[in-house]
Design a protein around this motif. Structure first.
Motif, PDB file in Angstrom:
ATOM      1  N   THR A 177      -8.143 -12.052   1.157  1.00  0.00           N
ATOM      2  CA  THR A 177      -9.236 -11.096   1.631  1.00  0.00           C
ATOM      3  C   THR A 177      -9.177 -10.726   3.178  1.00  0.00           C
ATOM      4  N   ILE A 178      -9.204 -11.990   3.720  1.00  0.00           N
ATOM      5  CA  ILE A 178      -9.261 -11.509   5.445  1.00  0.00           C
ATOM      6  C   ILE A 178      -8.101 -10.747   5.805  1.00  0.00           C
ATOM      7  N   PHE A 179      -6.907 -11.489   5.508  1.00  0.00           N
ATOM      8  CA  PHE A 179      -5.766 -10.596   5.896  1.00  0.00           C
ATOM      9  C   PHE A 179      -5.798  -8.981   5.430  1.00  0.00           C
ATOM     10  N   THR A 180      -5.932  -9.070   4.120  1.00  0.00           N
ATOM     11  CA  THR A 180      -5.922  -7.551   3.747  1.00  0.00           C
ATOM     12  C   THR A 180      -6.717  -6.589   4.321  1.00  0.00           C
ATOM     13  N   THR A 181      -8.291  -7.116   4.384  1.00  0.00           N
ATOM     14  CA  THR A 181      -9.343  -6.173   4.834  1.00  0.00           C
ATOM     15  C   THR A 181      -8.794  -5.723   6.419  1.00  0.00           C
ATOM     16  N   VAL A 182      -8.450  -6.959   7.044  1.00  0.00           N
ATOM     17  CA  VAL A 182      -8.241  -6.549   8.616  1.00  0.00           C
ATOM     18  C   VAL A 182      -6.956  -5.570   8.841  1.00  0.00           C
ATOM     19  N   ILE A 183      -6.001  -5.811   8.195  1.00  0.00           N
ATOM     20  CA  ILE A 183      -4.956  -5.051   8.118  1.00  0.00           C
ATOM     21  C   ILE A 183      -5.170  -3.761   7.697  1.00  0.00           C
ATOM     22  N   ALA A 184      -5.815  -3.626   6.621  1.00  0.00           N
ATOM     23  CA  ALA A 184      -6.128  -2.097   6.009  1.00  0.00           C
ATOM     24  C   ALA A 184      -6.912  -1.277   7.068  1.00  0.00           C
ATOM     25  N   VAL A 185      -7.977  -1.871   7.466  1.00  0.00           N
ATOM     26  CA  VAL A 185      -8.676  -1.197   8.285  1.00  0.00           C
ATOM     27  C   VAL A 185      -8.051  -0.783   9.605  1.00  0.00           C
ATOM     28  N   PHE A 186      -7.131  -1.420  10.103  1.00  0.00           N
ATOM     29  CA  PHE A 186      -6.333  -1.012  11.324  1.00  0.00           C
ATOM     30  C   PHE A 186      -5.442  -0.068  11.259  1.00  0.00           C
ATOM     31  N   ALA A 187      -4.978  -0.149   9.733  1.00  0.00           N
ATOM     32  CA  ALA A 187      -3.652   0.832   9.573  1.00  0.00           C
ATOM     33  C   ALA A 187      -4.543   2.301   9.046  1.00  0.00           C
ATOM     34  N   ALA A 188      -5.541   2.074   8.298  1.00  0.00           N
ATOM     35  CA  ALA A 188      -6.344   3.246   7.752  1.00  0.00           C
ATOM     36  C   ALA A 188      -6.741   3.962   8.860  1.00  0.00           C
ATOM     37  N   TYR A 189      -6.900   3.562   9.995  1.00  0.00           N
ATOM     38  CA  TYR A 189      -7.662   4.542  11.043  1.00  0.00           C
ATOM     39  C   TYR A 189      -6.693   5.434  11.539  1.00  0.00           C
ATOM     40  N   PRO A 190      -5.569   5.241  11.977  1.00  0.00           N
ATOM     41  CA  PRO A 190      -4.557   6.180  12.415  1.00  0.00           C
ATOM     42  C   PRO A 190      -4.152   7.364  11.279  1.00  0.00           C
ATOM     43  N   LEU A 191      -3.934   6.578   9.944  1.00  0.00           N
ATOM     44  CA  LEU A 191      -3.638   7.449   8.783  1.00  0.00           C
ATOM     45  C   LEU A 191      -4.897   8.458   8.499  1.00  0.00           C
ATOM     46  N   SER A 192      -6.119   8.163   8.992  1.00  0.00           N
ATOM     47  CA  SER A 192      -7.294   8.934   8.609  1.00  0.00           C
ATOM     48  C   SER A 192      -7.194   9.971   9.711  1.00  0.00           C
ATOM     49  N   ARG A 193      -7.185   9.650  11.040  1.00  0.00           N
ATOM     50  CA  ARG A 193      -7.352  10.741  12.196  1.00  0.00           C
ATOM     51  C   ARG A 193      -6.231  11.535  12.606  1.00  0.00           C
ATOM     52  N   PHE A 194      -5.126  10.911  12.673  1.00  0.00           N
ATOM     53  CA  PHE A 194      -3.986  12.004  12.987  1.00  0.00           C
ATOM     54  C   PHE A 194      -3.144  12.343  11.787  1.00  0.00           C
ATOM     55  N   GLY A 195      -3.596  13.679  11.222  1.00  0.00           N
ATOM     56  CA  GLY A 195      -3.253  14.187   9.959  1.00  0.00           C
ATOM     57  C   GLY A 195      -1.763  14.711  10.047  1.00  0.00           C
ATOM     58  N   SER A 196      -0.619  14.072  10.746  1.00  0.00           N
ATOM     59  CA  SER A 196       0.694  14.772  10.856  1.00  0.00           C
ATOM     60  C   SER A 196       1.223  14.399   9.332  1.00  0.00           C
ATOM     61  N   ARG A 197       2.254  15.453   9.320  1.00  0.00           N
ATOM     62  CA  ARG A 197       3.281  15.220   8.248  1.00  0.00           C
ATOM     63  C   ARG A 197       3.529  13.774   7.728  1.00  0.00           C
ATOM     64  N   THR A 198       4.010  12.912   8.905  1.00  0.00           N
ATOM     65  CA  THR A 198       4.570  11.672   8.526  1.00  0.00           C
ATOM     66  C   THR A 198       3.418  10.748   7.838  1.00  0.00           C
ATOM     67  N   GLN A 199       2.281  11.110   8.579  1.00  0.00           N
ATOM     68  CA  GLN A 199       1.133  10.441   7.873  1.00  0.00           C
ATOM     69  C   GLN A 199       0.821  10.578   6.531  1.00  0.00           C
ATOM     70  N   GLU A 200       1.118  11.757   6.168  1.00  0.00           N
ATOM     71  CA  GLU A 200       0.788  12.353   5.011  1.00  0.00           C
ATOM     72  C   GLU A 200       1.791  11.702   3.617  1.00  0.00           C
ATOM     73  N   TYR A 201       3.049  11.726   4.352  1.00  0.00           N
ATOM     74  CA  TYR A 201       3.905  11.076   3.545  1.00  0.00           C
ATOM     75  C   TYR A 201       3.705   9.587   3.460  1.00  0.00           C
ATOM     76  N   PHE A 202       3.256   8.794   4.516  1.00  0.00           N
ATOM     77  CA  PHE A 202       3.109   7.556   4.431  1.00  0.00           C
ATOM     78  C   PHE A 202       1.945   7.168   3.399  1.00  0.00           C
ATOM     79  N   VAL A 203       0.869   8.028   3.312  1.00  0.00           N
ATOM     80  CA  VAL A 203      -0.029   8.040   2.341  1.00  0.00           C
ATOM     81  C   VAL A 203       0.313   8.098   0.837  1.00  0.00           C
ATOM     82  N   TYR A 204       1.336   9.299   0.693  1.00  0.00           N
ATOM     83  CA  TYR A 204       1.748   9.090  -0.709  1.00  0.00           C
ATOM     84  C   TYR A 204       2.651   7.909  -1.195  1.00  0.00           C
ATOM     85  N   VAL A 205       3.120   7.471  -0.163  1.00  0.00           N
ATOM     86  CA  VAL A 205       4.138   6.080  -0.476  1.00  0.00           C
ATOM     87  C   VAL A 205       3.175   5.133  -0.697  1.00  0.00           C
TER      88      VAL A 205
END
Lengths: 278, 285
Positions: free
Chosen positions: A83-111
């Protein structure tokens, strides 16, 4: 959520109330044996008998030392660590994935979404093989790492949807005042998505706490969590059913209680979002 | 900030997927000389897997049975019926029964398996109950293993579909249903012409998710019947486990794993497409 209702005539209403009540009673039947036997002195597969009421099956779980307590400790280690590992890593990674909506990020979310659908069970054989080769097998820490990786795609995806809901303007104001990206994440975004973080954490905890297959393959002996210990009682001759039933009840309580607390707090709609994976 | 995520996924998911593919072309076993000195043997594992008598066809059939009986009928259809009936049901009963169903879902899978195992066993509560009213009982776990595990999985998993449909049903505008009622549309007509079309996406998402969950289910069947008696409940996931770890044909097991991965990948793609159409994957700007 439940404000709009289709109100039928009272005959329909009574009929469906009766049908639903019956379903509720039927769903309780499997619990009946477990709960009754847990309070008997020496229960069997039968409901009757069992030698009278006692609480000793529950107290002995925690005083007897040995296998039961050890497996709870292992379950707790796996669930809290994951839970600790997952929550911390997920929030950190989710931030740029939410804020910088480039094509790369979009494909990353699909993955990520693609990975949430992949059967983890199918990669257990090679994982076992390479854990043996690298001598990571039977280690609680490395099992936590593996479980973290399997929980991450979904956790990140959910965390991203919560960050999406935080207005960008709030952060822009902070940047004007000289805050860094990291600073605005810490002081503005994180406090606003606490309910979302809880959903991610509870969902991850419940899954890791209940997981059977991954620890069954990667851990053994004294490192086994409660699920694997539980499995050893299936079809075993001379099982003390009362003791196992008490163990099963205590092991089942954390997920149920956590769910009830979180739904009270953030509402069932949010909890459902966190549960989309089923 | 995405780096830790990428490292974890590559190390513990990406590499195992690639390693699964590679191993499926080798003759690796768990013990013996080929455990460390394995060789590439081309498509031999796949030829063995797709030849008659390998058990693959039976496993696919059993997985489909499990999917239709426990997921489509026992969870989706039954879950929808529950959610729909609860619309016209007293509040107290609705809340209580809703909680019971959700608790069944939250109990760890291995405990659910244990309760059903005990209930259906020889001398268990079902046998006693049936005997009490004068009915015979054969141990279902042995005589009807697929019915046993399907019942258990419906009991355990119906909450998910139920919650999904409940949420969607509460979003159906009451005015629409009232208007249809005034125009003389009966219950069945309202269900077919208004509710089901409005719930189409929810239904599709539910089907994709429970399909993935059910095809990959292992614990319930493994604990309750172990795939038996014989191979009578040997669904794909249990079949894979047994080939890899019980008969020690590690590489042969990975060939079955590749089949599971391909099925999972197909449904994942359907899932992404559905979410995209619904706008759930859209970016904020």
């Amino acid at each position: 959520m439940t404000t709009r209702r289709v109100r039928g005539p009272s005959a329909v209403r009574n009929l469906s109330t009766m049908a639903i009540s019956l379903v509720g009673v039927l769903f309780l039947v499997p619990f009946l044996w477990l709960v009754v036997v847990a309070f008997q002195r020496h229960g069997s597969l039968e409901l009757a008998g069992g030698g009278g009421f006692t609480l000793s099956n529950f107290t002995s779980l925690f005083t007897g030392g040995g296998m039961f307590l050890q497996s709870f400790e292992n379950s707790l280690f796996l669930a809290v660590g994951t839970t600790i590992f997952t929550t911390v890593i997920a929030v950190f990674a989710a931030y740029p994935l939410s804020r910088f909506g480039s094509r790369t990020q979009e494909y990353f979310v699909y993955v990520l979404v693609f990975l949430t659908g992949l059967p983890i069970i199918a990669i257990m054989i090679p994982t076992y093989d390479y854990f043996v080769t690298l001598n990571l097998i039977n280690s609680r820490f490395w099992t936590v790492c593996f479980m973290t990786a399997t929980a991450l795609p979904f956790a990140t995806w959910i965390a991203r949807s919560f960050i999406d809901a935080v207005p960008r303007e709030l952060e822009e104001a902070a940047w004007m005042d000289g805050s860094s990206r990291f600073g605005s994440l810490k002081r503005i975004v994180v406090p606003l998505i606490i309910p979302g973080i809880c959903v991610v954490a509870v969902f991850t905890f419940v899954n890791a706490w209940s997981d059977f297959f991954v620890p069954y393959i990667l851990l053994q002996g004294a490192n086994s969590p409660a699920s694997v210990t539980m499995y050893s009682f299936f079809g075993q001759y001379g099982v003390n059913y009362s003791e196992v039933a008490a163990f099963a009840i205590v092991y089942s309580l954390p997920p149920v209680l956590l769910y009830l607390i979180v739904t009270r707090w953030v509402g069932q709609g949010f909890a459902l979002r966190g549960a989309v994976k089923g | 900030m995405v780096a830790p995520l990428i490292v974890f996924i590559l190390a513990f998911i990406g590499w195992p997927i690639i390693w699964t593919m590679i191993l499926s072309f080798t003759n690796m076993t768990i013990t013996g000389p080929t455990a460390t000195h394995f060789q590439f043997i081309g498509f031999a594992n796949y030829r063995q897997l797709f030849s008659s008598g390998s058990g693959l066809v039976q496993s696919i059939f059993l997985s489909l049975y499990y999917l239709v009986a426990s997921a489509y009928i026992g969870q989706a259809l039954f879950g929808f019926a529950l959610a729909y009936l609860m619309l016209s049901c007293s509040m107290r009963v609705r809340k209580t029964v809703g909680s019971i169903i959700i608790i069944c879902w939250l109990v760890p899978e291995i405990i659910a398996a244990w309760m059903w195992f005990a209930m259906l066993s020889d001398g268990g509560t079902l046998q006693q109950g049936l005997h009490a009213v004068g009915l015979p009982y054969q141990t279902w776990l042995i005589s009807h293993p697929m019915i046993s595990v399907s019942l258990a999985n419906s009991w355990r998993g119906v909450a998910f579909s139920f919650l999904l449909f409940s949420a969607a049903l509460s979003d159906v505008p009451a005015e629409l249903l009232d208007a249809a009622k005034v125009d003389g549309a009966h219950t069945w007509r309202r269900l077919r012409s208004i509710i089901l079309p409005l719930l189409a996406t929810t239904i599709l998402i539910d089907f994709v998710l429970i399909t993935l969950g059910t095809l990959n289910d292992f614990t319930l069947i493994f604990a309750m019947t172990g795939g038996g008696p014989g191979t009578a409940s040997n669904v794909l996931s249990v079949f894979m486990y047994q080939q890899a770890f019980s008969t020690f044909q590690l590489a042969y097991g990975t060939a079955i794993a590749v089949v599971l991965l391909v099925i999972g990948a197909i449904f994942s793609v359907i899932y992404i497409r559905t979410l995209r159409r619904r706008g759930a994957l859209n970016f904020v700007r």
